[in-house]
Design a protein around this motif. Sequence first.
Motif, PDB file in Angstrom:
ATOM      1  N   PHE A 127      32.495  84.728  80.460  1.00  0.00           N
ATOM      2  CA  PHE A 127      31.622  84.623  81.928  1.00  0.00           C
ATOM      3  C   PHE A 127      32.640  84.279  82.679  1.00  0.00           C
ATOM      4  N   ILE A 172      21.010  94.704  88.597  1.00  0.00           N
ATOM      5  CA  ILE A 172      21.661  94.097  87.505  1.00  0.00           C
ATOM      6  C   ILE A 172      21.280  92.907  87.058  1.00  0.00           C
ATOM      7  N   VAL A 173      20.915  92.064  88.119  1.00  0.00           N
ATOM      8  CA  VAL A 173      20.538  90.683  87.831  1.00  0.00           C
ATOM      9  C   VAL A 173      19.353  90.658  87.065  1.00  0.00           C
ATOM     10  N   THR A 175      18.218  93.241  84.871  1.00  0.00           N
ATOM     11  CA  THR A 175      18.570  93.267  83.449  1.00  0.00           C
ATOM     12  C   THR A 175      19.174  92.436  82.798  1.00  0.00           C
ATOM     13  N   THR A 176      19.934  91.659  83.391  1.00  0.00           N
ATOM     14  CA  THR A 176      20.571  90.754  82.756  1.00  0.00           C
ATOM     15  C   THR A 176      19.740  89.674  82.318  1.00  0.00           C
ATOM     16  N   ARG A 180      19.600  88.630  78.357  1.00  0.00           N
ATOM     17  CA  ARG A 180      19.991  87.232  78.131  1.00  0.00           C
ATOM     18  C   ARG A 180      19.412  86.212  79.366  1.00  0.00           C
ATOM     19  N   ALA A 185      24.471  83.614  82.355  1.00  0.00           N
ATOM     20  CA  ALA A 185      24.767  85.060  82.332  1.00  0.00           C
ATOM     21  C   ALA A 185      24.201  85.415  83.688  1.00  0.00           C
ATOM     22  N   VAL A 186      23.123  85.019  84.370  1.00  0.00           N
ATOM     23  CA  VAL A 186      22.558  85.634  85.599  1.00  0.00           C
ATOM     24  C   VAL A 186      23.498  85.314  86.628  1.00  0.00           C
ATOM     25  N   ALA A 189      26.579  87.740  86.368  1.00  0.00           N
ATOM     26  CA  ALA A 189      26.239  89.158  86.685  1.00  0.00           C
ATOM     27  C   ALA A 189      25.913  89.304  88.361  1.00  0.00           C
TER      28      ALA A 189
END
Length: 520
Positions: A127, A172-173, A175-176, A180, A185-186, A189
């Motif tokens: 990340f 995208i956020v 989905t992430t 996860r 992760a957020v 992303a």
Amino acid sequence: MTGALDVPPPARRGVGQGLINGTAWTVVHVAVSVPIAFLANVVVARSLGAVDYGRLAILTMILALATAAASLGVGSALMQFVTKASEAGRTHDVDRLVSGAQGYNIFVAAPLVAVVVAVVVDVPWPFLLLAIVFGIFGPAVLQAGPILLATQHRSDRAAQIAMISNLVTQVIVVTTVLVRPTASAVWTARIVATGVLMSLPLLALTPRLRRAALRPRTPWSLPRDFWIFAIPTGAAVLVSQLVTDRVQIFFLEWLDDSVTVGLYALAFGLAVQILAPVQAAVGPLLPAFAALRERGEEHARGGLLRVTRVAAIMAGVVLSCGLPALGALIPWIYGVQFAASADYFVVMSCAAGIVIVGSGSYASLMARLRGGSYLRINLVALVSMAAVALASIPWWGAWGAVASMVVGTLVRALLMVVLEMRAYEVDRSEMARAFAPVLAAIVAIHVVWFGWMAHVSAPAWISSPVGGLLSLTLFILAVRVSRTGLTTSDREALVKAVPGRLRRPARMCVGLVSDPRRHE
């Protein structure tokens, strides 16, 4: 010498046309993007919970502060100097400014931010690598795009791009976080998506400007006046970030109160979101004020008062209607763990409304190239905010953080307003009348929220619309009785910014907060 040889680009827009088209598209952008961002934030908050949501806010703040520190005011200076050079038709100077600024962004600022993030941020190394490549160096290469669109008075195109970018980023956020659900992760992303999508404004530039942006020069190729303005402005921007952003979460984290960090972060974020329509509408002001200054102080003075009046009405409508309505729904939307955020949200949003109404003074201050004054104002505000934070947060927790935020932001905003009043010889009574609508809204909100809704046990689906309607009614009555509504010319300027088919209903709505007997 260059001014006599260069030919102004024929496609460059005037200030008025750019503001009208930009405002119309900004309305569309806000109408689409704010609900999407709100819904995405709901999914993120409910998925992460209060503790991890607070950690996400801390990661976001670390990157924001590192970026502000390393940027050294180059973006603000580029906005002002390119606007002035473009108005004068000095295209060679524009190219030199853009290339020099890009050289600083890529060769100086981005490596500094990368080092800070690598040392301070605690996320898994994949990340971290993605964040550095796509979230730091990528935006550094592409950073000139949004700034140059604004200087060309293409706020309409900027709004179109921002609308698309926001939609893609939020998808995208979400989905992430569903795949996860962790703060790291957020965070990764979001900044990677934002960095990659910054390529869109660059592609929207003219070929000449795009070539200049992609051919960085050494930073010392920039003129001395550029750095004289940029360096104190950059320091002021950093201090301003400390004053206006949610840095109080570091105090709360230091006290090992992770849950309160999340509650405060959510309330602060909602305060920003609910005022996004007003903030977006005043966004094109910075390059516009720079252009108005080139045409004379009288034009700039009139623009300052008009922007303040219009912003006060817009903020008053949004706050009086939105705060009671949304505040009542927070426990239902985000879960009972975030219920305490509602009171924090109402108070901080009122303070943020006053700040946005003062945005015209900030734009005017930047147009006068008063970077040193801006730095001193922010230092005073920072000292005030820090003093309140140190005295109150250890005792009152989140309410101490709220008090610190309110004091810091109000001191900063009001000092800028006073400075610009003196610069343009604006009477106190004249500026007070311009600010009056937002102050009336704040009184109405507190009467309804703390005086009625806090003592009535009613389901959220009832108290939310009733509270919003009651507060809005009190606001409109106060504006009409005090005769502090929009002037005739203000009303017509707003209506002209609306697409043709919507102008009739827009004129009716704006008429509710206008005073036909009031003229400039």
